[in-house]
Design a protein around this motif. Structure first.
Motif, PDB file in Angstrom:
ATOM      1  N   GLU A  70    -184.995 -13.034-103.648  1.00 42.10           N
ATOM      2  CA  GLU A  70    -184.088 -11.861-103.606  1.00 42.10           C
ATOM      3  C   GLU A  70    -184.299 -11.041-102.343  1.00 42.10           C
ATOM      4  OE1 GLU A  70    -184.933  -9.308-106.911  1.00 42.10           O
ATOM      5  OE2 GLU A  70    -185.503 -11.026-108.107  1.00 42.10           O
ATOM      6  N   PRO A  71    -183.691 -11.432-101.253  1.00 41.89           N
ATOM      7  CA  PRO A  71    -183.854 -10.658-100.029  1.00 41.89           C
ATOM      8  C   PRO A  71    -183.498  -9.190-100.258  1.00 41.89           C
ATOM      9  CG  PRO A  71    -182.463 -12.592 -99.669  1.00 41.89           C
ATOM     10  CD  PRO A  71    -182.790 -12.562-101.124  1.00 41.89           C
ATOM     11  N   GLY A  72    -184.220  -8.309 -99.635  1.00 46.11           N
ATOM     12  CA  GLY A  72    -183.919  -6.879 -99.762  1.00 46.11           C
ATOM     13  C   GLY A  72    -184.502  -6.251-101.017  1.00 46.11           C
ATOM     14  N   ASN A  73    -185.292  -7.013-101.780  1.00 48.20           N
ATOM     15  CA  ASN A  73    -185.885  -6.411-102.984  1.00 48.20           C
ATOM     16  C   ASN A  73    -186.922  -5.347-102.603  1.00 48.20           C
ATOM     17  OD1 ASN A  73    -188.793  -7.573-103.169  1.00 48.20           O
ATOM     18  ND2 ASN A  73    -187.549  -9.353-102.678  1.00 48.20           N
ATOM     19  N   GLU A  74    -187.305  -4.554-103.567  1.00 45.82           N
ATOM     20  CA  GLU A  74    -188.197  -3.425-103.282  1.00 45.82           C
ATOM     21  C   GLU A  74    -189.557  -3.883-102.759  1.00 45.82           C
ATOM     22  OE1 GLU A  74    -187.328  -0.150-103.289  1.00 45.82           O
ATOM     23  OE2 GLU A  74    -185.341  -1.001-103.610  1.00 45.82           O
ATOM     24  N   ALA A  75    -190.059  -4.986-103.294  1.00 42.51           N
ATOM     25  CA  ALA A  75    -191.357  -5.486-102.835  1.00 42.51           C
ATOM     26  C   ALA A  75    -191.263  -5.916-101.366  1.00 42.51           C
ATOM     27  CB  ALA A  75    -191.818  -6.654-103.707  1.00 42.51           C
ATOM     28  N   ALA A  76    -190.152  -6.559-101.028  1.00 42.71           N
ATOM     29  CA  ALA A  76    -189.967  -6.984 -99.636  1.00 42.71           C
ATOM     30  C   ALA A  76    -189.961  -5.770 -98.709  1.00 42.71           C
ATOM     31  CB  ALA A  76    -188.663  -7.768 -99.497  1.00 42.71           C
ATOM     32  N   LYS A  77    -189.331  -4.694 -99.164  1.00 47.53           N
ATOM     33  CA  LYS A  77    -189.313  -3.472 -98.335  1.00 47.53           C
ATOM     34  C   LYS A  77    -190.734  -2.939 -98.137  1.00 47.53           C
ATOM     35  CE  LYS A  77    -184.737  -2.018 -99.812  1.00 47.53           C
ATOM     36  NZ  LYS A  77    -184.075  -1.219-100.845  1.00 47.53           N
ATOM     37  N   GLU A  78    -191.547  -3.037 -99.187  1.00 46.52           N
ATOM     38  CA  GLU A  78    -192.944  -2.570 -99.057  1.00 46.52           C
ATOM     39  C   GLU A  78    -193.688  -3.394 -98.008  1.00 46.52           C
ATOM     40  OE1 GLU A  78    -193.762  -1.247-103.720  1.00 46.52           O
ATOM     41  OE2 GLU A  78    -194.556  -3.159-103.029  1.00 46.52           O
ATOM     42  N   ILE A  79    -193.501  -4.704 -98.090  1.00 45.08           N
ATOM     43  CA  ILE A  79    -194.224  -5.593 -97.168  1.00 45.08           C
ATOM     44  C   ILE A  79    -193.770  -5.375 -95.727  1.00 45.08           C
ATOM     45  CG2 ILE A  79    -194.486  -8.036 -96.512  1.00 45.08           C
ATOM     46  CD1 ILE A  79    -196.304  -7.170 -98.868  1.00 45.08           C
ATOM     47  N   VAL A  80    -192.460  -5.240 -95.541  1.00 44.52           N
ATOM     48  CA  VAL A  80    -191.949  -5.014 -94.184  1.00 44.52           C
ATOM     49  C   VAL A  80    -192.490  -3.691 -93.641  1.00 44.52           C
ATOM     50  CG1 VAL A  80    -189.849  -4.573 -92.840  1.00 44.52           C
ATOM     51  CG2 VAL A  80    -189.916  -6.482 -94.456  1.00 44.52           C
ATOM     52  N   ALA A  81    -192.571  -2.682 -94.510  1.00 45.85           N
ATOM     53  CA  ALA A  81    -193.091  -1.382 -94.070  1.00 45.85           C
ATOM     54  C   ALA A  81    -194.576  -1.491 -93.694  1.00 45.85           C
ATOM     55  CB  ALA A  81    -192.896  -0.342 -95.166  1.00 45.85           C
ATOM     56  N   ILE A  82    -195.338  -2.253 -94.464  1.00 47.07           N
ATOM     57  CA  ILE A  82    -196.770  -2.444 -94.134  1.00 47.07           C
ATOM     58  C   ILE A  82    -196.882  -3.212 -92.816  1.00 47.07           C
ATOM     59  CG2 ILE A  82    -198.949  -3.522 -94.842  1.00 47.07           C
ATOM     60  CD1 ILE A  82    -198.041  -3.096 -97.779  1.00 47.07           C
ATOM     61  N   LYS A  83    -196.020  -4.211 -92.665  1.00 45.17           N
ATOM     62  CA  LYS A  83    -196.041  -5.001 -91.425  1.00 45.17           C
ATOM     63  C   LYS A  83    -195.725  -4.119 -90.210  1.00 45.17           C
ATOM     64  CE  LYS A  83    -192.433  -6.766 -90.089  1.00 45.17           C
ATOM     65  NZ  LYS A  83    -191.372  -6.200 -89.232  1.00 45.17           N
ATOM     66  N   ASP A  84    -194.723  -3.260 -90.346  1.00 42.50           N
ATOM     67  CA  ASP A  84    -194.377  -2.361 -89.226  1.00 42.50           C
ATOM     68  C   ASP A  84    -195.534  -1.409 -88.921  1.00 42.50           C
ATOM     69  OD1 ASP A  84    -191.912  -3.510 -88.859  1.00 42.50           O
ATOM     70  OD2 ASP A  84    -190.836  -2.049 -90.104  1.00 42.50           O
ATOM     71  N   GLU A  85    -196.166  -0.922 -89.984  1.00 45.94           N
ATOM     72  CA  GLU A  85    -197.300  -0.009 -89.772  1.00 45.94           C
ATOM     73  C   GLU A  85    -198.455  -0.761 -89.098  1.00 45.94           C
ATOM     74  OE1 GLU A  85    -198.181   2.357 -93.243  1.00 45.94           O
ATOM     75  OE2 GLU A  85    -199.727   3.500 -92.172  1.00 45.94           O
ATOM     76  N   LEU A  86    -198.635  -2.010 -89.481  1.00 44.21           N
ATOM     77  CA  LEU A  86    -199.680  -2.833 -88.856  1.00 44.21           C
ATOM     78  C   LEU A  86    -199.392  -3.027 -87.365  1.00 44.21           C
ATOM     79  CD1 LEU A  86    -202.109  -4.810 -88.890  1.00 44.21           C
ATOM     80  CD2 LEU A  86    -200.501  -6.609 -89.545  1.00 44.21           C
ATOM     81  N   LEU A  87    -198.133  -3.309 -87.046  1.00 43.12           N
ATOM     82  CA  LEU A  87    -197.793  -3.532 -85.631  1.00 43.12           C
ATOM     83  C   LEU A  87    -198.093  -2.286 -84.793  1.00 43.12           C
ATOM     84  CD1 LEU A  87    -194.487  -5.626 -85.921  1.00 43.12           C
ATOM     85  CD2 LEU A  87    -196.740  -6.420 -85.185  1.00 43.12           C
ATOM     86  N   GLU A  88    -197.843  -1.119 -85.352  1.00 40.70           N
ATOM     87  CA  GLU A  88    -198.197   0.134 -84.660  1.00 40.70           C
ATOM     88  C   GLU A  88    -199.714   0.287 -84.558  1.00 40.70           C
ATOM     89  OE1 GLU A  88    -196.438   2.519 -83.045  1.00 40.70           O
ATOM     90  OE2 GLU A  88    -194.882   0.995 -83.254  1.00 40.70           O
ATOM     91  N   PHE A  89    -200.384  -0.026 -85.655  1.00 41.69           N
ATOM     92  CA  PHE A  89    -201.846   0.128 -85.729  1.00 41.69           C
ATOM     93  C   PHE A  89    -202.545  -0.793 -84.717  1.00 41.69           C
ATOM     94  CE2 PHE A  89    -205.962  -0.482 -88.085  1.00 41.69           C
ATOM     95  CZ  PHE A  89    -206.363   0.843 -88.102  1.00 41.69           C
ATOM     96  N   VAL A  90    -202.004  -1.988 -84.562  1.00 38.74           N
ATOM     97  CA  VAL A  90    -202.590  -2.960 -83.627  1.00 38.74           C
ATOM     98  C   VAL A  90    -202.493  -2.430 -82.198  1.00 38.74           C
ATOM     99  CG1 VAL A  90    -202.255  -5.249 -82.583  1.00 38.74           C
ATOM    100  CG2 VAL A  90    -202.128  -4.997 -85.043  1.00 38.74           C
ATOM    101  N   LYS A  91    -201.366  -1.756 -81.926  1.00 35.83           N
ATOM    102  CA  LYS A  91    -201.099  -1.262 -80.568  1.00 35.83           C
ATOM    103  C   LYS A  91    -202.060  -0.163 -80.133  1.00 35.83           C
ATOM    104  CE  LYS A  91    -196.231  -1.296 -80.590  1.00 35.83           C
ATOM    105  NZ  LYS A  91    -195.152  -0.319 -80.676  1.00 35.83           N
ATOM    106  N   CYS A  92    -202.257   0.825 -81.056  1.00 34.96           N
ATOM    107  CA  CYS A  92    -202.970   2.019 -80.570  1.00 34.96           C
ATOM    108  C   CYS A  92    -204.484   1.886 -80.716  1.00 34.96           C
ATOM    109  CB  CYS A  92    -202.481   3.265 -81.288  1.00 34.96           C
ATOM    110  SG  CYS A  92    -202.400   3.138 -83.063  1.00 34.96           S
TER     111      CYS A  92
END
Ligand SMILES: Nc1ncnc2c1ncn2[C@@H]1O[C@H](COP(=O)(O)OP(=O)(O)OP(=O)(O)O)[C@@H](O)[C@H]1O
Ligand SMILES: [Mg+2]
Length: 212
Positions: free
Chosen positions: A190-212
């Motif tokens: 189920e693309p776009g499900n709530e769990a997927a949104k959580e994972i994408v948000a964690i992934k985006d936060e990780l990408l920022e965290f890796v940078k700084c």
């Protein structure tokens, strides 16, 4: 340059494999070259990969204390190597801490689970002290119960460790277990499900965290 992300917590069932596999897939969907290193002799990430009909993310097993050295030889052609940790703070976890850029510690929002991280945090901090704050480490709350904020007690217990806590977290959702059972991730079902949104948000936060 590839980045090594280790998902560690000596407590069994903290959500390491769930976070490692879902994050790895999310990074891959983002166009990154990703490899999962299963450092857990239980082989859960390898089982997950074997359960999948079409291979999602490649998984290799490196569950020897020579992990750090072994990883160097496979590192070159990947953007991210995600290490799925074993439920122990032994040679393997120490080796993972030594070779990682970032350590994510999935932890369930319960005081017992948070207190159980003490040894791991001590080892990470000892490493950071001799290597100029490297690797960076952060907690990621896993299996948060819907509609309950991270309570003050939990936030306080985590604060004692003086490590950042990701703003994004996973909630308790059946789809995490259901997708894993068939070798998939929550991004696949189920693309776009709530769990997927959580994972994408964690992934985006990780990408920022890796940078700084
Ligand atoms: N957010 C979630 N919602 C519901 N179930 C979850 C969630 N995260 C993990 N689980 C389930 O909890 C169990 C433990 O998770 P997981 O295997 O990821 O933990 P682990 O830390 O890798 O365990 P181990 O220490 O045995 O390697 C699994 O059955 C998994 O499907
Ligand atoms: Mg596991």
């Amino acid at each position: 340059m590839s980045k090594i992300i280790a998902v560690l917590n000596q407590k069994g069932g903290a959500g390491k494999t769930t976070l490692a596999t879902n994050l790895a897939r999310s990074l891959q969907v983002n166009g990154k070259e990703v490899l999962i290193v299963d450092s857990d002799p239980q082989g859960s990430a390898r089982d997950w990969n074997a359960a999948s009909e079409g291979e999602l993310v490649s998984v290799i097993g490196l569950d020897r204390s020579t992990l750090a050295k072994d990883i160097q030889s496979i590192k070159s052609n990947k953007d991210f190597i995600v290490i799925d940790g074993a439920p122990q703070i032994a040679d393997l976890a120490v080796a993972a801490i030594k070779c990682s850029d970032v350590i994510l510690i999935p932890v369930q929002p319960s005081p017992y689970d948070i207190w159980a991280c003490e040894d791991l945090v001590d080892v990470i901090k000892a490493r950071q002290e001799v290597t100029d704050g490297f690797p960076k480490a952060a907690f990621v709350i896993s299996r948060s119960i819907k509609n309950t904020q991270l309570s003050k007690e939990i936030a306080d217990a985590l604060k004692d460790y003086d490590l950042p806590v990701f703003e994004n977290y996973t909630s308790q959702r059946v789809i995490y277990a259901k997708s894993a059972a068939v070798g998939l991730t929550v991004l696949y079902i189920e693309p776009g499900n709530e769990a997927a949104k959580e994972i994408v948000a964690i992934k985006d936060e990780l990408l920022e965290f890796v940078k700084c």
